[in-house]
Design a protein around this motif. Structure first.
Motif, mmCIF file in Angstrom:
data_model
loop_
_atom_site.group_PDB
_atom_site.id
_atom_site.type_symbol
_atom_site.label_atom_id
_atom_site.label_comp_id
_atom_site.label_asym_id
_atom_site.label_seq_id
_atom_site.Cartn_x
_atom_site.Cartn_y
_atom_site.Cartn_z
ATOM 1 N N LEU B 11 -2.078 -4.467 5.578
ATOM 2 C CA LEU B 11 -0.744 -4.735 6.063
ATOM 3 C C LEU B 11 -0.819 -4.737 7.587
ATOM 4 C CD1 LEU B 11 2.273 -4.970 5.317
ATOM 5 C CD2 LEU B 11 2.394 -2.469 5.415
ATOM 6 N N SER B 12 -0.416 -5.841 8.197
ATOM 7 C CA SER B 12 -0.472 -5.957 9.643
ATOM 8 C C SER B 12 0.941 -6.137 10.176
ATOM 9 C CB SER B 12 -1.345 -7.152 10.047
ATOM 10 O OG SER B 12 -1.451 -7.245 11.449
ATOM 11 N N VAL B 13 1.337 -5.272 11.122
ATOM 12 C CA VAL B 13 2.693 -5.326 11.670
ATOM 13 C C VAL B 13 2.621 -5.216 13.186
ATOM 14 C CG1 VAL B 13 3.662 -4.269 9.582
ATOM 15 C CG2 VAL B 13 3.070 -2.831 11.541
ATOM 16 N N PRO B 14 3.663 -5.710 13.878
ATOM 17 C CA PRO B 14 3.686 -5.527 15.334
ATOM 18 C C PRO B 14 4.154 -4.116 15.688
ATOM 19 C CG PRO B 14 5.602 -6.750 14.619
ATOM 20 C CD PRO B 14 4.754 -6.545 13.396
ATOM 21 N N GLU B 15 3.742 -3.665 16.839
ATOM 22 C CA GLU B 15 4.174 -2.350 17.322
ATOM 23 C C GLU B 15 5.695 -2.263 17.333
ATOM 24 O OE1 GLU B 15 2.443 -1.454 21.076
ATOM 25 O OE2 GLU B 15 3.555 0.429 21.346
ATOM 26 N N GLY B 16 6.216 -1.135 16.884
ATOM 27 C CA GLY B 16 7.661 -0.932 16.839
ATOM 28 C C GLY B 16 8.300 -1.287 15.512
ATOM 29 N N ALA B 17 7.557 -1.926 14.626
ATOM 30 C CA ALA B 17 8.110 -2.324 13.330
ATOM 31 C C ALA B 17 8.316 -1.103 12.435
ATOM 32 C CB ALA B 17 7.185 -3.323 12.647
ATOM 33 N N ILE B 18 9.192 -1.291 11.455
ATOM 34 C CA ILE B 18 9.338 -0.291 10.395
ATOM 35 C C ILE B 18 8.380 -0.691 9.276
ATOM 36 C CG2 ILE B 18 10.872 0.691 8.654
ATOM 37 C CD1 ILE B 18 13.198 0.138 10.583
ATOM 38 N N VAL B 19 7.610 0.283 8.840
ATOM 39 C CA VAL B 19 6.599 0.044 7.810
ATOM 40 C C VAL B 19 7.017 0.744 6.532
ATOM 41 C CG1 VAL B 19 4.182 0.401 7.161
ATOM 42 C CG2 VAL B 19 4.761 -0.148 9.528
ATOM 43 N N SER B 20 6.814 0.071 5.420
ATOM 44 C CA SER B 20 7.077 0.663 4.108
ATOM 45 C C SER B 20 5.805 0.597 3.281
ATOM 46 C CB SER B 20 8.208 -0.106 3.415
ATOM 47 O OG SER B 20 8.346 0.334 2.069
ATOM 48 N N LEU B 21 5.326 1.753 2.849
ATOM 49 C CA LEU B 21 4.131 1.845 2.008
ATOM 50 C C LEU B 21 4.557 2.437 0.667
ATOM 51 C CD1 LEU B 21 1.888 3.444 4.773
ATOM 52 C CD2 LEU B 21 1.896 1.059 4.085
ATOM 53 N N ASN B 22 4.018 1.887 -0.414
ATOM 54 C CA ASN B 22 4.549 2.258 -1.722
ATOM 55 C C ASN B 22 3.467 2.539 -2.747
ATOM 56 O OD1 ASN B 22 7.364 1.478 -0.900
ATOM 57 N ND2 ASN B 22 6.354 -0.499 -0.707
ATOM 58 N N CYS B 23 3.833 3.387 -3.701
ATOM 59 C CA CYS B 23 2.969 3.685 -4.854
ATOM 60 C C CYS B 23 3.845 3.760 -6.092
ATOM 61 C CB CYS B 23 2.282 5.041 -4.705
ATOM 62 S SG CYS B 23 0.931 5.083 -3.531
ATOM 63 N N THR B 24 3.240 3.434 -7.217
ATOM 64 C CA THR B 24 3.866 3.726 -8.496
ATOM 65 C C THR B 24 2.929 4.620 -9.294
ATOM 66 O OG1 THR B 24 2.925 1.745 -9.503
ATOM 67 C CG2 THR B 24 5.139 1.550 -8.568
ATOM 68 N N TYR B 25 3.501 5.393 -10.199
ATOM 69 C CA TYR B 25 2.674 6.295 -10.999
ATOM 70 C C TYR B 25 3.195 6.296 -12.429
ATOM 71 C CZ TYR B 25 6.486 9.669 -10.354
ATOM 72 O OH TYR B 25 7.711 10.292 -10.343
ATOM 73 N N TYR B 71 8.394 5.927 -8.498
ATOM 74 C CA TYR B 71 8.119 5.126 -7.309
ATOM 75 C C TYR B 71 8.098 6.045 -6.100
ATOM 76 C CZ TYR B 71 8.309 0.728 -4.668
ATOM 77 O OH TYR B 71 8.015 -0.350 -3.881
ATOM 78 N N ILE B 72 7.034 5.925 -5.297
ATOM 79 C CA ILE B 72 6.865 6.771 -4.110
ATOM 80 C C ILE B 72 6.789 5.867 -2.896
ATOM 81 C CG2 ILE B 72 5.486 8.618 -3.098
ATOM 82 C CD1 ILE B 72 3.918 8.698 -5.753
ATOM 83 N N SER B 73 7.463 6.251 -1.829
ATOM 84 C CA SER B 73 7.438 5.435 -0.615
ATOM 85 C C SER B 73 7.170 6.297 0.607
ATOM 86 C CB SER B 73 8.772 4.726 -0.417
ATOM 87 O OG SER B 73 9.060 3.865 -1.492
ATOM 88 N N LEU B 74 6.513 5.694 1.578
ATOM 89 C CA LEU B 74 6.352 6.297 2.897
ATOM 90 C C LEU B 74 6.840 5.276 3.918
ATOM 91 C CD1 LEU B 74 5.195 8.661 4.662
ATOM 92 C CD2 LEU B 74 3.113 7.285 4.851
ATOM 93 N N PHE B 75 7.817 5.688 4.737
ATOM 94 C CA PHE B 75 8.345 4.815 5.779
ATOM 95 C C PHE B 75 7.881 5.330 7.137
ATOM 96 C CE2 PHE B 75 11.018 2.384 3.026
ATOM 97 C CZ PHE B 75 11.427 3.263 2.032
ATOM 98 N N ILE B 76 7.476 4.402 7.972
ATOM 99 C CA ILE B 76 7.086 4.745 9.337
ATOM 100 C C ILE B 76 8.018 3.971 10.265
ATOM 101 C CG2 ILE B 76 5.233 4.877 11.038
ATOM 102 C CD1 ILE B 76 3.230 4.521 8.733
ATOM 103 N N ARG B 77 8.772 4.710 11.072
ATOM 104 C CA ARG B 77 9.657 4.055 12.053
ATOM 105 C C ARG B 77 8.925 3.898 13.372
ATOM 106 N NH1 ARG B 77 12.630 7.932 9.949
ATOM 107 N NH2 ARG B 77 12.395 9.256 11.790
#
Lengths: 115, 112
Positions: B11-25, B71-77
């Motif tokens: 996953l490639s994003v520009p600096e300052g973007a909000i990132v969403s990373l996800n998992c299912t189990y 569903y599990i998520s990690l958000f990076i602001r």
């Protein structure tokens, strides 16, 4: 800080050689683990140990054995290395019964290449 | 079906973007949900964890769990180049085995 030290960062071995990967932790943790990490497959558990001289198979134990003679040291042994054992090997430890999160503390990894 | 599924990226994003990373189990016994961060040529380190459902915030990072949908998520602001790493989810049952089962990891690259 918890420190988990893996003796070799990079190894190159030939098919059929016996390989020892050593791991030492300095926080008196009961549990120690060996994982391998491969692209697209993530971390897969090879063996773990919850006490000295105790060991349990993980998800992919075939071709590996382990030794835990002292609480702080957990060794992974490849009796006869094969090319499909080329991988990053990660050692980890955790305290006691880990009643809460079960956080694992990892070493920096040993990258093994088998030619 | 794997016990934990995670999109490997990259996953490639520009600096300052909000990132969403996800998992299912798949294992409904999981109660603890951990996120590990692994920098290149290093071992994974625990980033944060949550217990049961809900959100947990730690600085620019928010972990979210929806147990009803597994569903599990990690958000990076305000993502930073220093956030470039592989992120691994690791759910766990409190009575399960002491070893963790990890997702395959999502490789994140934050472009300056």
């Amino acid at each position: 800080d918890v420190k988990v030290t893996q003796s070799s960062r990079y190894l190159v071995k030939r098919t059929g050689e016996k390989v020892f990967l050593e791991c030492v932790q300095d926080m008196d943790h009961e549990n120690m683990f060996w994982y391998r990490q491969d692209p697209g497959l993530g971390l897969r558990l090879i063996y773990f140990s919850y006490d000295v001289k105790m060991k349990e198979k993980g998800d992919i134990p075939e071709g590996y054995s382990v030794s835990r003679e002292k609480k702080e040291r957990f060794s992974l042994i490849l009796e006869s290395a094969s090319t499909n054992q080329t991988s990053m090997y990660l050692c980890a430890s955790s305290p006691g019964l880990a009643p809460n999160t079960g956080e694992l503390f990892f070493g920096e990894g040993s990258r093994l290449t088998v030619l | 079906q794997k016990e934990v599924e995670q999109d490997p990226g990259p996953l490639s994003v520009p600096e300052g973007a909000i990132v969403s990373l996800n998992c299912t189990y798949s294992n409904s016994a999981f109660q603890y949900f951990m996120w590990y961060r692994q920098y290149s040529r290093k071992g994974p380190e625990l980033l944060m964890y949550t217990y049961s459902s809900g959100n947990k915030e730690d600085g620019r990072f928010t972990a979210q769990v929806d147990k009803s949908s597994k569903y599990i998520s990690l958000f990076i602001r305000d993502s930073q180049p220093s956030d470039s790493a592989t992120y691994l989810c690791a759910p766990r049952s409190p009575t399960g085995r002491r070893a963790l089962t990890f997702g395959s990891g999502t490789r994140l690259q934050v472009q300056p």
